[in-house]
Design a protein around this motif. Structure first.
Motif, PDB file in Angstrom:
ATOM      1  N   HIS A  19      34.482 -19.241  26.196  1.00  0.00           N
ATOM      2  CA  HIS A  19      33.859 -18.682  24.990  1.00  0.00           C
ATOM      3  C   HIS A  19      33.727 -19.745  23.906  1.00  0.00           C
ATOM      4  O   HIS A  19      32.721 -19.784  23.192  1.00  0.00           O
ATOM      5  N   LYS A  20      34.732 -20.619  23.820  1.00  0.00           N
ATOM      6  CA  LYS A  20      34.684 -21.691  22.825  1.00  0.00           C
ATOM      7  C   LYS A  20      33.552 -22.653  23.162  1.00  0.00           C
ATOM      8  O   LYS A  20      32.800 -23.064  22.280  1.00  0.00           O
ATOM      9  N   LEU A  21      33.412 -23.016  24.439  1.00  0.00           N
ATOM     10  CA  LEU A  21      32.301 -23.891  24.850  1.00  0.00           C
ATOM     11  C   LEU A  21      30.957 -23.219  24.600  1.00  0.00           C
ATOM     12  O   LEU A  21      30.019 -23.847  24.109  1.00  0.00           O
ATOM     13  N   ASP A  22      30.874 -21.917  24.944  1.00  0.00           N
ATOM     14  CA  ASP A  22      29.635 -21.170  24.688  1.00  0.00           C
ATOM     15  C   ASP A  22      29.316 -21.150  23.195  1.00  0.00           C
ATOM     16  O   ASP A  22      28.165 -21.316  22.787  1.00  0.00           O
ATOM     17  N   SER A  23      30.348 -20.950  22.402  1.00  0.00           N
ATOM     18  CA  SER A  23      30.181 -20.919  20.953  1.00  0.00           C
ATOM     19  C   SER A  23      29.722 -22.277  20.429  1.00  0.00           C
ATOM     20  O   SER A  23      28.814 -22.355  19.596  1.00  0.00           O
ATOM     21  N   ASP A  24      30.325 -23.351  20.906  1.00  0.00           N
ATOM     22  CA  ASP A  24      29.921 -24.697  20.493  1.00  0.00           C
ATOM     23  C   ASP A  24      28.473 -24.980  20.894  1.00  0.00           C
ATOM     24  O   ASP A  24      27.686 -25.528  20.110  1.00  0.00           O
ATOM     25  N   THR A  25      28.145 -24.579  22.116  1.00  0.00           N
ATOM     26  CA  THR A  25      26.771 -24.781  22.594  1.00  0.00           C
ATOM     27  C   THR A  25      25.785 -23.993  21.728  1.00  0.00           C
ATOM     28  O   THR A  25      24.734 -24.501  21.325  1.00  0.00           O
ATOM     29  N   LEU A  26      26.140 -22.762  21.437  1.00  0.00           N
ATOM     30  CA  LEU A  26      25.296 -21.922  20.599  1.00  0.00           C
ATOM     31  C   LEU A  26      25.160 -22.505  19.199  1.00  0.00           C
ATOM     32  O   LEU A  26      24.056 -22.538  18.639  1.00  0.00           O
ATOM     33  N   MET A  27      26.240 -23.031  18.631  1.00  0.00           N
ATOM     34  CA  MET A  27      26.193 -23.618  17.282  1.00  0.00           C
ATOM     35  C   MET A  27      25.311 -24.869  17.277  1.00  0.00           C
ATOM     36  O   MET A  27      24.519 -25.067  16.345  1.00  0.00           O
ATOM     37  N   ARG A  28      25.435 -25.703  18.336  1.00  0.00           N
ATOM     38  CA  ARG A  28      24.580 -26.895  18.410  1.00  0.00           C
ATOM     39  C   ARG A  28      23.113 -26.492  18.558  1.00  0.00           C
ATOM     40  O   ARG A  28      22.226 -27.083  17.956  1.00  0.00           O
ATOM     41  N   SER A  29      22.892 -25.464  19.357  1.00  0.00           N
ATOM     42  CA  SER A  29      21.529 -24.977  19.545  1.00  0.00           C
ATOM     43  C   SER A  29      20.952 -24.453  18.232  1.00  0.00           C
ATOM     44  O   SER A  29      19.809 -24.744  17.881  1.00  0.00           O
ATOM     45  N   GLU A  30      21.743 -23.686  17.503  1.00  0.00           N
ATOM     46  CA  GLU A  30      21.304 -23.150  16.213  1.00  0.00           C
ATOM     47  C   GLU A  30      21.076 -24.279  15.207  1.00  0.00           C
ATOM     48  O   GLU A  30      20.125 -24.242  14.430  1.00  0.00           O
ATOM     49  N   ALA A  31      21.934 -25.286  15.243  1.00  0.00           N
ATOM     50  CA  ALA A  31      21.757 -26.436  14.345  1.00  0.00           C
ATOM     51  C   ALA A  31      20.455 -27.151  14.674  1.00  0.00           C
ATOM     52  O   ALA A  31      19.713 -27.565  13.779  1.00  0.00           O
TER      53      ALA A  31
END
Length: 111
Positions: A19-31
């Motif tokens: 979930h943390k990796l998914d969250s990081d990936t999602l945050m980078r994608s949103e950025a």
């Protein structure tokens, strides 16, 4: 029981990391999307300014065309007046020349 708890804790840790990796990936994608949106917004603003400048130039060109058309009309009217004046002068000169020829002819017959 302890092994089951440790296995459950390991499973939860693994799930948490995923979930943390998914969250990081999602945050980078949103950025990245935010950056793209910001760039697109700047491009749009530049395009709007370019369009406004082109509209100003088009309006200036239209005004210049109207001024040139008005000047052409005035020049054509002046040409017409000049031609009319020259025609009238030619007609008067021809009339004077005919009168002079007639007078000369009369004088010639009297002699």
């Amino acid at each position: 029981r302890l092994e089951a708890s440790e296995a459950g804790a390991l499973l939860l840790r693994t799930e948490l990391e995923r979930h943390k990796l998914d969250s990081d990936t999602l945050m980078r994608s949103e950025a990245g999307r935010s950056s793209e949106l910001s760039s697109a917004s700047a491009d749009l603003e530049q395009a709007r300014e370019a369009l406004k400048e082109r509209e100003r130039r088009l309006e200036a060109s239209a005004l210049a065309i109207l001024q040139l058309e008005a000047q052409l009309t005035r020049m054509q009217e002046a040409k017409g007046r000049i031609e009319d004046g020259l025609t009238a002068r030619c007609e008067r000169a021809e009339a004077r020349m005919k009168a002079a020829q007639d007078a000369l002819g009369e004088a010639g017959t009297r002699w």
